[in-house]
Design a protein around this motif. Structure first.
Motif, PDB file in Angstrom:
ATOM      1  N   SER A 314      65.823  -0.153  52.890  1.00  0.00           N
ATOM      2  CA  SER A 314      64.505   0.375  53.253  1.00  0.00           C
ATOM      3  C   SER A 314      64.556   1.090  54.600  1.00  0.00           C
ATOM      4  CB  SER A 314      63.491  -0.766  53.302  1.00  0.00           C
ATOM      5  OG  SER A 314      62.225  -0.300  53.714  1.00  0.00           O
ATOM      6  N   LEU A 315      65.215   0.457  55.583  1.00  0.00           N
ATOM      7  CA  LEU A 315      65.307   1.066  56.912  1.00  0.00           C
ATOM      8  C   LEU A 315      66.118   2.357  56.884  1.00  0.00           C
ATOM      9  CD1 LEU A 315      65.808  -2.166  59.039  1.00  0.00           C
ATOM     10  CD2 LEU A 315      63.800  -0.686  59.036  1.00  0.00           C
ATOM     11  N   LEU A 316      67.212   2.362  56.127  1.00  0.00           N
ATOM     12  CA  LEU A 316      68.001   3.588  55.991  1.00  0.00           C
ATOM     13  C   LEU A 316      67.190   4.695  55.339  1.00  0.00           C
ATOM     14  CD1 LEU A 316      71.543   2.300  54.893  1.00  0.00           C
ATOM     15  CD2 LEU A 316      70.924   3.366  57.064  1.00  0.00           C
ATOM     16  N   ALA A 317      66.433   4.340  54.293  1.00  0.00           N
ATOM     17  CA  ALA A 317      65.617   5.340  53.605  1.00  0.00           C
ATOM     18  C   ALA A 317      64.581   5.936  54.549  1.00  0.00           C
ATOM     19  CB  ALA A 317      64.930   4.702  52.395  1.00  0.00           C
ATOM     20  N   MET A 318      63.933   5.071  55.343  1.00  0.00           N
ATOM     21  CA  MET A 318      62.899   5.553  56.255  1.00  0.00           C
ATOM     22  C   MET A 318      63.486   6.393  57.383  1.00  0.00           C
ATOM     23  SD  MET A 318      60.655   2.032  56.398  1.00  0.00           S
ATOM     24  CE  MET A 318      59.096   2.662  56.993  1.00  0.00           C
ATOM     25  N   THR A 319      64.612   5.954  57.919  1.00  0.00           N
ATOM     26  CA  THR A 319      65.213   6.699  59.027  1.00  0.00           C
ATOM     27  C   THR A 319      65.765   8.043  58.578  1.00  0.00           C
ATOM     28  OG1 THR A 319      67.293   5.507  58.679  1.00  0.00           O
ATOM     29  CG2 THR A 319      65.815   4.642  60.340  1.00  0.00           C
ATOM     30  N   MET A 320      66.480   8.047  57.459  1.00  0.00           N
ATOM     31  CA  MET A 320      67.118   9.287  57.010  1.00  0.00           C
ATOM     32  C   MET A 320      66.087  10.317  56.571  1.00  0.00           C
ATOM     33  SD  MET A 320      70.381   7.620  54.982  1.00  0.00           S
ATOM     34  CE  MET A 320      71.151   9.191  54.602  1.00  0.00           C
ATOM     35  N   SER A 321      64.998   9.861  55.935  1.00  0.00           N
ATOM     36  CA  SER A 321      63.977  10.812  55.479  1.00  0.00           C
ATOM     37  C   SER A 321      63.252  11.458  56.653  1.00  0.00           C
ATOM     38  CB  SER A 321      62.977  10.106  54.558  1.00  0.00           C
ATOM     39  OG  SER A 321      62.343   9.030  55.232  1.00  0.00           O
ATOM     40  N   THR A 322      63.106  10.732  57.750  1.00  0.00           N
ATOM     41  CA  THR A 322      62.483  11.321  58.943  1.00  0.00           C
ATOM     42  C   THR A 322      63.472  12.193  59.702  1.00  0.00           C
ATOM     43  OG1 THR A 322      61.017   9.405  59.161  1.00  0.00           O
ATOM     44  CG2 THR A 322      61.293  10.796  61.105  1.00  0.00           C
TER      45      THR A 322
END
Length: 477
Positions: A314-322
């Motif tokens: 979840s954290l990777l998804a949120m960081t990479m998308s931003t």
């Protein structure tokens, strides 16, 4: 097992990014696509771009430690999207632009355009720095056996790769994948924490009501803290008017679709924010005496091993998308707004612009990674982000959208006033009060522009214009 989940997600992201990078593209398509994205796709990429990993970590920690006032700021701040949904209806004449800086330049001239682009790049670098810090923290929490430094460098180079070569199409469709990932995992996280507590809802409510920081009577006291909350909320409301989010407006087919995108995004953002707040509340009920730095350690140790991998996911998804959206916006602003303006509007071939944009993505990503190793305080980086863009760029942009047609001199006076105001505020007022001054500086910027316009001699072309035909059509409908 968590390692396999993370690796599988990274591989899937790379496949999606490469697939949508295959098509040869013009610079316009690299920047804003073909303007034929589905509304649902744009809603997903707006939410994925807005929700960085820092928002998840910081919100849970601050809800636990600061209580109700941070909950109010987070939940009401979600309605910043609603303000954009009203603003974009007046942007019909700007919809063919590629960036906020271009819109500002079309009204105020070359110098304000370059300044807006430079400020936008600085703001994006700070945002990417936050995301890289979160990647490092997520890997340390869930995959402690691996070297966080190596994995952080790997993940950063990974998102730089598909951001630079795929352009906005690769960024958008990887954003959709990443949004689906964290929008499923965050509610599951709240459910797991709730089940782990094993307490009835009535008992949880009584525990929270007994704490002073969760009582409305404490929130509504007219003091410095209430004023601080109010100004921070206003800053959050206008903070969405930043390059990588407004880029989604220019990707829309027109003002009508852009309005729908941000209206739907308001609803979904409020729902996701509510689940994140719920996690913070549940952790407080379970362990009220934790320090800020201990909150996520507590969460991780009380989750099943497989779900640690999902948290990292979840954290990777949120960081990479931003981060990928910020990198793409930086590449557009440098190659289109700075370089092209300095070239005195000489024609630059698409292939040359694309090459410059890709090198810009690489340089900005590496610079943000170096900054991340020097500054790791997510709350401090958030305030840096607010103080960077809002005081200088937001007021000229909003005035331009509402029909103000000022001169270069007027815009520069406003920008200089905003910059001096935030510097003075941070030097003399913020240390003793703890109040963020970015919104005050934005108001000073706008008032200085109005004063310069009405007190100084202006050409006949300067002044206010009425709404365009698109906005009149919307009003009639």
């Amino acid at each position: 097992m968590p390692l396999y989940i993370v690796v599988a997600f990274l591989v899937l992201t790379l496949v999606v990014g490469i697939y949508f990078s295959r098509k040869k593209t013009t610079f316009r398509e690299y920047a804003v696509g073909n303007k034929q994205f589905a509304t649902a796709t744009l809603v997903a990429t707006v939410l994925a771009t807005t929700y960085g990993g820092g928002g998840l970590l910081r919100t849970v920690e601050c809800v636990h430690n600061l209580g109700l006032w941070w909950i109010v700021v987070v939940l009401l701040g979600s309605f910043g999207f609603w303000t954009i949904s009203r603003l974009v209806l007046r942007m019909g004449s700007f919809m063919e632009h590629l960036s906020m800086a271009e819109t500002i330049g079309s009204i105020y001239g070359s110098y304000p355009r370059i300044i807006a682009a430079l400020v936008g790049i600085c703001n994006c670098i700070i945002t990417v720095t936050m995301q890289i810090n979160v990647i490092s923290q997520a890997i340390s929490m869930s995959l402690g056996a691996l070297d966080p430094l190596i994995m952080t460098v790997f993940a950063t180079l990974f998102l730089i790769f598909y951001s630079s070569f795929g352009g906005i199409r690769a960024v958008t469709y990887t954003d959709v994948l990443q949004f689906l990932t964290f929008s499923v995992i965050i509610p599951l996280l709240a459910w797991f924490v709730f089940v782990r507590l094993g307490k009835p809802i009535t008992e949880m409510g009584s525990i929270l009501q007994s704490e002073t920081k969760f009582q409305f009577s404490n929130l509504l006291q007219f003091n410095t803290k209430l004023f601080s909350i109010f100004l921070l909320l206003l800053s959050f409301m206008v903070d969405y008017i930043e390059p990588h989010i407004m880029q989604r407006v220019y990707m829309s087919s027109g003002p009508i679709q852009a309005q729908k995108v941000f209206l739907y995004a308001t609803i979904f953002r409020f729902i996701i924010a509510s689940f994140i707040v719920l996690v913070g509340l549940l952790v407080f009920v379970g362990a009220p005496n934790l320090s800020k730095s201990q909150v996520w350690g507590y969460i991780i140790t009380h989750l099943p091993p497989i779900f640690k991998g999902f948290i990292t996911l979840s954290l990777l998804a949120m960081t990479m998308s931003t981060a990928d959206s910020c990198l793409n916006a930086c590449s557009v602003m440098f190659s289109h707004d700075i370089l092209r303006t300095l070239q005195n509007k000489k024609e630059i071939s698409d292939s040359h612009q694309l090459k410059i944009a890709r090198w810009t993505t690489l340089v900005v990503g590496l610079f943000a990674m170096l900054l991340a190793f020097r500054c790791k305080d997510l709350l401090l980086l958030m305030y840096w982000s607010l103080d960077c863009a809002i005081p200088i760029v937001t007021a000229p942009f909003i005035l331009a959208v509402f029909g103000f047609r000022g001169t270069c001199r007027t815009a520069l006076i406003g920008m200089a006033t905003g910059l001096l105001t935030i510097l003075a505020w941070n030097q003399f007022i913020e240390p003793s009060t703890g109040i963020d001054g970015s919104f005050i500086a934005m108001l000073a910027n706008g008032l200085a522009m109005m004063a310069a316009h009405y007190l100084l001699k202006q050409p006949k072309s300067a002044g206010w214009v009425g709404p365009d035909s698109d906005f009149k059509q919307v009003q009639q409908e």
